[in-house]
Design a protein around this motif. Structure first.
Motif, short mmCIF file in Angstrom:
data_model
loop_
_atom_site.label_atom_id
_atom_site.label_comp_id
_atom_site.label_asym_id
_atom_site.label_seq_id
_atom_site.Cartn_x
_atom_site.Cartn_y
_atom_site.Cartn_z
N ILE A 3 33.77 30.29 24.87
CA ILE A 3 32.61 29.59 25.41
C ILE A 3 32.90 29.27 26.86
O ILE A 3 34.00 28.85 27.22
CB ILE A 3 32.24 28.32 24.61
CG1 ILE A 3 33.37 27.30 24.63
CG2 ILE A 3 31.88 28.67 23.18
CD1 ILE A 3 33.00 26.01 23.94
N GLU A 4 31.93 29.52 27.70
CA GLU A 4 32.05 29.24 29.13
C GLU A 4 31.26 27.97 29.45
O GLU A 4 30.12 27.82 29.02
CB GLU A 4 31.49 30.39 29.96
CG GLU A 4 32.23 31.70 29.76
CD GLU A 4 31.59 32.83 30.55
OE1 GLU A 4 32.33 33.60 31.20
OE2 GLU A 4 30.35 32.94 30.50
N ILE A 5 31.90 27.09 30.21
CA ILE A 5 31.20 25.91 30.71
C ILE A 5 31.02 26.10 32.20
O ILE A 5 31.98 26.04 32.97
CB ILE A 5 31.97 24.62 30.42
CG1 ILE A 5 32.23 24.45 28.92
CG2 ILE A 5 31.20 23.41 30.96
CD1 ILE A 5 33.02 23.21 28.56
N TRP A 6 29.78 26.36 32.61
CA TRP A 6 29.45 26.52 34.02
C TRP A 6 29.11 25.13 34.55
O TRP A 6 28.13 24.51 34.10
CB TRP A 6 28.27 27.48 34.18
CG TRP A 6 28.58 28.87 33.73
CD1 TRP A 6 28.53 29.35 32.46
CD2 TRP A 6 29.01 29.97 34.54
NE1 TRP A 6 28.90 30.67 32.43
CE2 TRP A 6 29.19 31.08 33.70
CE3 TRP A 6 29.25 30.12 35.92
CZ2 TRP A 6 29.61 32.32 34.16
CZ3 TRP A 6 29.66 31.36 36.40
CH2 TRP A 6 29.84 32.44 35.52
N ALA A 7 29.93 24.63 35.46
CA ALA A 7 29.77 23.24 35.88
C ALA A 7 30.34 23.02 37.26
O ALA A 7 31.22 23.75 37.72
CB ALA A 7 30.46 22.31 34.87
N ASP A 8 29.83 21.97 37.90
CA ASP A 8 30.37 21.54 39.19
C ASP A 8 31.18 20.27 38.95
O ASP A 8 30.74 19.36 38.24
CB ASP A 8 29.25 21.27 40.19
CG ASP A 8 29.74 21.27 41.63
OD1 ASP A 8 30.97 21.33 41.84
OD2 ASP A 8 28.91 21.22 42.55
N VAL A 9 32.34 20.20 39.57
CA VAL A 9 33.23 19.07 39.34
C VAL A 9 32.79 17.81 40.08
O VAL A 9 33.43 16.77 39.93
CB VAL A 9 34.69 19.43 39.71
CG1 VAL A 9 35.29 20.34 38.67
CG2 VAL A 9 34.77 20.07 41.09
N VAL A 10 31.72 17.86 40.86
CA VAL A 10 31.15 16.64 41.42
C VAL A 10 29.93 16.19 40.62
O VAL A 10 29.27 15.23 41.00
CB VAL A 10 30.76 16.80 42.91
CG1 VAL A 10 31.99 16.99 43.76
CG2 VAL A 10 29.78 17.94 43.10
N CYS A 11 29.64 16.88 39.54
CA CYS A 11 28.53 16.51 38.67
C CYS A 11 29.05 15.57 37.59
O CYS A 11 29.88 15.96 36.76
CB CYS A 11 27.92 17.77 38.05
SG CYS A 11 26.70 17.42 36.78
N GLY A 12 28.56 14.32 37.60
CA GLY A 12 29.01 13.36 36.62
C GLY A 12 28.76 13.82 35.20
O GLY A 12 29.55 13.54 34.28
N TRP A 13 27.68 14.55 34.99
CA TRP A 13 27.37 15.02 33.64
C TRP A 13 28.35 16.09 33.17
O TRP A 13 28.50 16.29 31.96
CB TRP A 13 25.94 15.53 33.59
CG TRP A 13 24.97 14.40 33.80
CD1 TRP A 13 24.28 14.11 34.94
CD2 TRP A 13 24.66 13.36 32.87
NE1 TRP A 13 23.54 12.97 34.77
CE2 TRP A 13 23.74 12.48 33.52
CE3 TRP A 13 25.04 13.09 31.56
CZ2 TRP A 13 23.23 11.36 32.88
CZ3 TRP A 13 24.52 11.97 30.93
CH2 TRP A 13 23.64 11.12 31.58
N ALA A 14 29.03 16.75 34.09
CA ALA A 14 30.09 17.69 33.69
C ALA A 14 31.25 16.92 33.08
O ALA A 14 31.85 17.35 32.08
CB ALA A 14 30.55 18.50 34.89
N HIS A 15 31.62 15.78 33.69
CA HIS A 15 32.70 14.95 33.16
C HIS A 15 32.31 14.40 31.78
O HIS A 15 33.10 14.45 30.83
CB HIS A 15 32.98 13.80 34.13
CG HIS A 15 34.34 13.20 33.98
ND1 HIS A 15 34.75 12.10 34.70
CD2 HIS A 15 35.39 13.53 33.18
CE1 HIS A 15 35.98 11.79 34.37
NE2 HIS A 15 36.40 12.65 33.45
N ILE A 16 31.10 13.91 31.67
CA ILE A 16 30.60 13.39 30.40
C ILE A 16 30.52 14.52 29.37
O ILE A 16 30.92 14.36 28.21
CB ILE A 16 29.21 12.75 30.62
CG1 ILE A 16 29.36 11.51 31.52
CG2 ILE A 16 28.55 12.39 29.29
CD1 ILE A 16 28.07 11.07 32.18
#
Length: 321
Positions: A3-16
């Motif tokens: 599974i790939e998680i496409w995310a930006d590390v400044v996106c709080g919802w990525a951390h959540i």
């Protein structure tokens, strides 16, 4: 299953979303899963040298990027909602960013971690980067901060030799796949957008595990991604993905035609004309190649040459009239 998680590390919802994914996987009883993090940029116009977030919020560009993360909410409302969700996920009472960094360097480190140590090492690096940004409120656009994280995971020597090219290509691949928000989970060609609850993630994983995508050769997938970018009016991105295909499969007519279209769309008219003249010479009855050659010549002001190609193309395919 990957599974790939496409995310930006400044996106709080990525951390959540990372915490929620971990909870979903803790009770997962299906096939083994490998979690791979892929890059996405919510704020690609962020400056190379980071700036304080409060200052950045007065910039309409940054404000627009933050509004795009959670449509319908102001940046302040979005941050408050994310902070509440972060507290509920146990991310700590002191949670929230203070910097607006450009995240390309952080994504380079995360991609390097997967290359050197696989998903387990990458997951640890992602956690360190997110923690640095949201909990320690450090500037993850600062090479010194990233070097410290790299050193903690044994990657300091490797980090010095990395460049942005691999991340640039991954960002384009995500765009070609239709990734449009952070985080987006992709598995077996199915996608789940946003930091969904663990129950929703488990249900998605069950659906994905039952789905068998059509497996295509890597070069075909790359060609389709390049075509997707061209359809999204990103001809330079399309050419970036096409470059290896032009090197390795330069005789393939489909590759050359797509490159010619991208040259035309990016106003590289001499390259477009050269490619199209060859294609027309090889297949004089290819009405589309001839029509595009005529349009290229028109844009170059070579109207007499253009007219003959446009006339023949219209005769073969009336829609081009």
């Amino acid at each position: 299953m990957m599974i790939e998680i496409w995310a930006d590390v400044v996106c709080g919802w990525a951390h959540i979303g990372k915490r929620r994914m971990e909870k979903a996987l803790a009770s997962w009883g299906g096939e083994p899963i490998e979690v791979v993090w892929r890059p996405y940029q919510t704020d690609p116009m962020a400056p190379v040298h980071s700036e304080p977030l409060e200052q950045a919020l007065r910039d309409p560009i940054a404000d627009g990027a933050l509004r795009a993360c959670v449509p319908g909410l102001s940046p302040a409302e979005s941050r408050a909602r994310a902070a509440d969700a972060a507290a509920a996920e146990g991310l700590g009472p002191r949670w929230g960013a203070e910097w607006r960094p450009n995240t390309v360097r952080a994504h380079q480190l995360i991609a390097l971690a997967y290359e050197k140590g696989g998903a387990e090492l990458q997951g640890r690096v992602v956690e360190r980067v997110l923690n640095a940004h949201f909990v320690q409120v450090r500037d993850i656009g600062d090479p010194a901060v990233l070097s410290e994280i790299a050193a903690a995971e044994g990657l300091a020597d490797d980090l010095a030799g990395t460049g942005p090219e691999a991340v640039r290509e991954l960002l384009l691949t995500g765009k070609a796949k239709g990734v449009r928000t952070s985080p987006t989970i992709v598995a077996n060609d199915l996608a789940l957008e946003g930091a969904q609850p663990p129950e929703a993630i488990r249900e998605f994983l069950q659906d994905a595990s039952r789905h068998t995508p059509r497996r295509l050769p890597a070069e075909v997938v790359r060609l389709r991604h390049a075509e997707s970018l061209l359809d999204q009016r990103d001809p330079l991105g399309a050419l970036t993905l096409l470059r290896p295909l032009l090197d390795e499969h330069g005789a393939d007519r489909g590759v050359r035609m797509l490159a010619a279209r991208a040259y035309f769309a990016s106003a590289q008219l001499n390259r477009a004309r050269t490619a199209l003249e060859t294609l027309v010479a090889e297949s004089p009855d290819d009405s589309y190649a001839r029509h595009l050659l005529g349009r290229t010549l028109q844009r170059q002001g070579r109207h007499d040459e253009a007219a003959s190609h446009l006339t023949l193309a219209a005769a073969m395919t009336p829609d081009y009239a």
